[in-house]
Write an enzyme that holds these catalytic residues in place. Structure first.
Site, PDB file in Angstrom:
ATOM      1  N   ASP A  65      -2.243  10.101 108.619  1.00 45.62           N
ATOM      2  CA  ASP A  65      -1.674   9.993 109.973  1.00 45.62           C
ATOM      3  C   ASP A  65      -0.539  11.005 110.121  1.00 45.62           C
ATOM      4  OD1 ASP A  65      -0.790   9.077 112.452  1.00 45.62           O
ATOM      5  OD2 ASP A  65       0.249   7.343 111.620  1.00 45.62           O
ATOM      6  N   LYS A  96      -0.639  13.464 112.652  1.00 46.15           N
ATOM      7  CA  LYS A  96      -0.547  13.814 114.093  1.00 46.15           C
ATOM      8  C   LYS A  96      -0.226  15.289 114.291  1.00 46.15           C
ATOM      9  CE  LYS A  96       1.100   9.197 115.491  1.00 46.15           C
ATOM     10  NZ  LYS A  96       1.557   8.619 114.199  1.00 46.15           N
ATOM     11  N   ASP A 129      -0.033  21.909 117.077  1.00 50.00           N
ATOM     12  CA  ASP A 129       0.422  23.275 116.815  1.00 50.00           C
ATOM     13  C   ASP A 129      -0.596  24.216 117.451  1.00 50.00           C
ATOM     14  OD1 ASP A 129       1.651  25.568 115.537  1.00 50.00           O
ATOM     15  OD2 ASP A 129       2.398  24.208 113.999  1.00 50.00           O
ATOM     16  N   THR A 162       3.009   5.508 122.071  1.00 43.78           N
ATOM     17  CA  THR A 162       3.351   4.214 122.691  1.00 43.78           C
ATOM     18  C   THR A 162       4.857   4.072 122.892  1.00 43.78           C
ATOM     19  OG1 THR A 162       3.113   3.322 120.467  1.00 43.78           O
ATOM     20  CG2 THR A 162       1.341   2.865 121.995  1.00 43.78           C
ATOM     21  N   ARG A 194       3.881  -3.921 108.889  1.00 44.74           N
ATOM     22  CA  ARG A 194       4.817  -4.935 108.376  1.00 44.74           C
ATOM     23  C   ARG A 194       4.258  -6.337 108.204  1.00 44.74           C
ATOM     24  NH1 ARG A 194       9.066  -2.604 112.497  1.00 44.74           N
ATOM     25  NH2 ARG A 194       7.035  -2.063 113.404  1.00 44.74           N
TER      26      ARG A 194
HETATM   27  O1  C5P Z   1       4.521  -2.277 110.972  1.00 43.50           O
HETATM   28  P1  C5P Z   1       3.568  -2.022 112.095  1.00 43.50           P
HETATM   29  O2  C5P Z   1       2.350  -2.925 112.068  1.00 43.50           O
HETATM   30  O3  C5P Z   1       4.252  -2.013 113.445  1.00 43.50           O
HETATM   31  O4  C5P Z   1       3.024  -0.532 111.807  1.00 43.50           O
HETATM   32  C1  C5P Z   1       2.202   0.170 112.723  1.00 43.50           C
HETATM   33  C2  C5P Z   1       1.896   1.530 112.193  1.00 43.50           C
HETATM   34  O5  C5P Z   1       1.175   2.244 113.186  1.00 43.50           O
HETATM   35  C3  C5P Z   1       3.103   2.385 111.839  1.00 43.50           C
HETATM   36  O6  C5P Z   1       2.719   3.221 110.746  1.00 43.50           O
HETATM   37  C4  C5P Z   1       3.327   3.212 113.087  1.00 43.50           C
HETATM   38  O7  C5P Z   1       3.932   4.445 112.802  1.00 43.50           O
HETATM   39  C5  C5P Z   1       1.882   3.433 113.541  1.00 43.50           C
HETATM   40  N1  C5P Z   1       1.718   3.758 114.950  1.00 43.50           N
HETATM   41  C6  C5P Z   1       2.198   2.946 115.956  1.00 43.50           C
HETATM   42  N2  C5P Z   1       2.009   3.305 117.272  1.00 43.50           N
HETATM   43  C7  C5P Z   1       1.362   4.435 117.572  1.00 43.50           C
HETATM   44  C8  C5P Z   1       0.845   5.260 116.555  1.00 43.50           C
HETATM   45  C9  C5P Z   1       1.059   4.880 115.236  1.00 43.50           C
HETATM   46  O8  C5P Z   1       2.757   1.891 115.682  1.00 43.50           O
HETATM   47  N3  C5P Z   1       1.154   4.744 118.829  1.00 43.50           N
END
Ligand code: C5P
Length: 236
Positions: free
Chosen positions: A63, A65, A68, A122, A213
């Site tokens: 991931d 992203k 460039d 988001t 988490r």
């Molecule tokens: O801990 P949690 O369940 O919130 O983690 C969500 C994961 O998804 C994290 O690695 C976060 O960076 C990633 N993510 C996100 N929203 C996005 C893209 C990626 O929460 N739009």
């Protein structure tokens, strides 16, 4: 013997370095989940960590992203595909040529790596989008960028559970929907704004569910992952 089911749960290894990430991976089962390696962990621990996780049987979503110029993104996606990751992602805001270059970079390896695009982060709302010149409701920008992603030949988008249904209505099964913001009922919401339970995300059409988490901070991460995987399987 039953056919193995593809795991739809992706555990986000949001750790500052390799040791806790690998300690968690040792407690997880590659038949139940895939693993996501993001910018912090990758910058610290590099491709060697990805190789070690893959050596334990896990498929990895890298991931990073990328965003460039097309030539640079093609090279980065090619390197990711050569590393053997299951999925790599880019920002759809990089535009059509960059998105096509991402697909070409992976295709040059003849490997199976999937390429997905983030439409709108988001963390944006209407006000912060307008600041960067994207006036109008965020949902319109999401659908426009999902359309560009689709037209450019990518495999899917990273989207919130709230956007998954609209994207599915417009693009059907042609675009995978990879969705963070998943919270089992009763789990701490943390800093996520738009959340769904695993069952609700599946009902909204999400194909792959990214969970951090609720698993990484659980007293028993293996049990938490198994519980969420079971909820996804029951809902699907
Ligand atoms: O801990 P949690 O369940 O919130 O983690 C969500 C994961 O998804 C994290 O690695 C976060 O960076 C990633 N993510 C996100 N929203 C996005 C893209 C990626 O929460 N739009």
């Amino acid at each position: 013997m039953s056919t193995p089911v593809e795991p739809r749960l992706i555990v986000a290894l949001d750790f500052p370095d390799a040791a806790p990430a690998e300690a968690l991976a040792r407690r997880l089962d590659p038949r139940t989940c895939r693993l996501k390696v993001g910018k912090g962990l990758f910058t610290r621990a590099g491709p060697q960590l990805v190789e070690r996780l893959q050596g334990q049987g896990f498929e990895v979503f890298l991931d990073l992203k990328y965003h460039d110029i097309p030539n640079t993104v093609a090279g980065a996606c090619r390197a990711a595909a050569e590393l053997g990751v299951w999925m790599v992602n880019v920002h759809a805001l990089g535009g059509r040529r960059m998105l096509e270059a991402a697909v070409e970079g992976v295709a040059a390896t003849n490997g199976p790596t999937l390429v997905t695009a983030v439409t709108v982060l988001t963390s944006h709302d209407a006000a912060t989008l307008e600041e960067i010149g994207l006036a109008g409701p965020p949902r319109e920008a999401v659908l426009r960028l999902a359309g560009l992603t689709h037209a450019s030949g990518l495999d899917g988008v990273v989207c919130s559970p709230e956007e998954a249904t609209a994207i599915g209505e417009r693009f059907g099964r042609d675009l995978l929907r990879v969705t963070p913001g998943i919270r089992p009922s009763g789990a701490a919401v943390g800093d996520q704004q738009r959340i769904a339970t695993p069952a609700a995300a599946v009902a909204a059409g999400c194909d792959h569910l990214v969970v951090g988490r609720p698993i990484t901070a659980a007293d028993d991460p293996a049990a938490a992952a198994a519980g969420i995987a079971a909820e996804i399987a029951a809902a699907g």
